[in-house]
Design a protein around this motif. Structure first.
Motif, short mmCIF file in Angstrom:
data_model
loop_
_atom_site.label_atom_id
_atom_site.label_comp_id
_atom_site.label_asym_id
_atom_site.label_seq_id
_atom_site.Cartn_x
_atom_site.Cartn_y
_atom_site.Cartn_z
N LEU A 80 -45.27 15.47 22.65
CA LEU A 80 -45.58 16.26 21.47
C LEU A 80 -46.85 17.06 21.72
O LEU A 80 -47.90 16.50 22.05
CB LEU A 80 -45.78 15.36 20.24
N GLN A 136 -48.41 14.43 12.75
CA GLN A 136 -49.74 13.90 13.04
C GLN A 136 -49.83 13.35 14.45
O GLN A 136 -50.85 13.51 15.13
CB GLN A 136 -50.09 12.82 12.02
N ASN A 137 -48.76 12.68 14.87
CA ASN A 137 -48.74 12.12 16.22
C ASN A 137 -47.28 11.84 16.61
O ASN A 137 -46.37 11.98 15.78
CB ASN A 137 -49.59 10.84 16.32
N GLN A 167 -44.71 22.48 10.33
CA GLN A 167 -45.95 21.71 10.26
C GLN A 167 -45.99 20.73 11.43
O GLN A 167 -44.99 20.09 11.73
CB GLN A 167 -46.02 20.93 8.94
N ALA A 168 -47.13 20.62 12.07
CA ALA A 168 -47.24 19.74 13.21
C ALA A 168 -47.26 18.27 12.77
O ALA A 168 -48.02 17.92 11.85
CB ALA A 168 -48.50 20.05 14.00
N ARG A 205 -39.09 22.55 17.46
CA ARG A 205 -40.32 23.13 16.92
C ARG A 205 -40.29 23.03 15.40
O ARG A 205 -39.30 23.39 14.78
CB ARG A 205 -40.46 24.58 17.36
N THR A 206 -41.35 22.48 14.84
CA THR A 206 -41.46 22.31 13.39
C THR A 206 -42.50 23.26 12.81
O THR A 206 -43.39 23.74 13.53
CB THR A 206 -41.83 20.87 13.03
N SER A 208 -48.87 19.86 19.56
CA SER A 208 -48.95 20.58 18.29
C SER A 208 -47.64 20.42 17.51
O SER A 208 -47.26 19.31 17.16
CB SER A 208 -49.30 22.05 18.53
N ASN A 209 -46.93 21.52 17.28
CA ASN A 209 -45.68 21.45 16.50
C ASN A 209 -44.43 21.54 17.37
O ASN A 209 -43.33 21.81 16.87
CB ASN A 209 -45.66 22.57 15.45
N THR A 210 -44.58 21.31 18.67
CA THR A 210 -43.46 21.41 19.60
C THR A 210 -43.25 20.08 20.32
O THR A 210 -44.19 19.53 20.89
CB THR A 210 -43.70 22.53 20.62
N ALA A 211 -42.00 19.59 20.27
CA ALA A 211 -41.71 18.27 20.84
C ALA A 211 -40.57 18.34 21.84
O ALA A 211 -39.57 19.04 21.63
CB ALA A 211 -41.35 17.29 19.72
N PHE A 235 -41.09 18.07 8.03
CA PHE A 235 -42.27 18.82 8.46
C PHE A 235 -42.20 20.27 8.00
O PHE A 235 -42.62 21.18 8.71
CB PHE A 235 -42.41 18.73 9.98
#
Length: 282
Positions: A133, A90-91, A87-88, A84-85, A135-138, A161
């Motif tokens: 991905l 972009q892609n 800032q999200a 989790r960051t 939002s801000n969670t990958a 991020f």
């Protein structure tokens, strides 16, 4: 050469391995302490500590097999985790571009949560891939050299991020041992209860892996006086052991008895097979 018959429960408790699916919650130390008490053995150990909130493959040595853990091939480990960051990204392609910066040989300092010395050390990252991905969670997967800290990798990625941290982690394989081979702690508890209360060790025997089955080093067999001498820690002349002539200086080898039971781990030195880890003459 006949393969050894499956060992008795007494032989397995003397020296065997357990490939465990460590649950989230307890520390690795708490898990090994529980297993030691559950099985009534003096020694239980592991190589490859997992954080309390991490789960997955944990290779455990029982009894004399604790001393054999260093001979088990655990050079590569595979994980899946969640990052989790602040800032999200972009892609997912942008996130992957940052992941790619962590590939290859890297330098890491163990995190403060680790019990090892906080000295920089080099490790290799073979694969670091973003799977999903939102939002801000990958969701990601990583294939790395043993001793690589995934938490530190996530922190490094997070710098691009604003900040980032690992919030979930599961180890899916250690060397050639995948999670499909793992045993669950509740099942181990049930099997141990069945053995203690009803004298039926069948389920427990199926869970514990004979020591030699996880070792990939060359194996030589001996019998009679040679096995007795080895059990006392005496070296054997290479010329007296069939197949030993092909070994090189410094090479490690398994020494098994006539029935196929592992007796010792030996090393070639000065024209002899010198036992370094002795399990006993059988």
């Amino acid at each position: 050469m006949k393969p050894p018959a499956h060992p008795s429960i007494e032989e397995l408790l003397d020296a065997s391995f357990l490939i465990l699916d460590k649950p989230r919650g307890p520390s690795t130390h708490e898990v090994t302490a529980y297993i030691r008490k559950l099985l009534g053995v003096k020694k239980v150990g592991q190589m490859g500590t997992l954080d309390p909130q991490a789960s997955g493959v944990l290779v455990i040595g029982i009894g004399k097999a604790v001393r054999l853990l260093r001979f088990v091939d655990m050079r590569e480990k595979v994980y899946v985790g969640v990052l989790r960051t602040r800032q999200a990204p972009q892609n997912i392609d942008g996130l992957q571009a940052v992941f790619n910066r962590c590939l290859g040989q890297i330098t890491q300092t163990p995190p403060k949560q680790s019990a090892v010395a906080k000295r920089p050390r080099q490790r290799k990252v073979y694969e670091f891939r973003a799977l999903e991905l939102v939002s801000n969670t990958a969701l990601f997967t990583a294939r790395v050299e043993a001793g690589t800290y995934i938490r530190v990798l996530c922190t490094e990625v997070g710098k691009a991020f604003g900040e980032g941290k690992m919030i979930e982690l599961r180890r899916t394989s250690v060397g050639s041992f995948s999670e499909s081979r793992c045993r669950r702690l509740p099942d181990l508890t049930d099997a141990a209860w069945e053995w203690k209360e009803h004298g039926d060790a069948t389920a427990l025997q199926q869970m514990l892996v004979p020591a030699q089955e996880l070792l990939t080093l060359p194996c030589l067999r001996i019998a009679g006086e040679a096995a007795e001498a080895l059990g006392r820690g005496s070296p054997l002349a290479i010329s007296d052991v069939a197949g030993a002539e092909a070994l090189e200086k410094g090479e490690w080898v398994q020494i098994a008895g006539e029935q196929g039971r592992l007796l010792a781990m030996a090393q070639v030195e000065g024209g002899k097979l010198r036992p370094r880890v002795v399990l006993g003459a059988k």
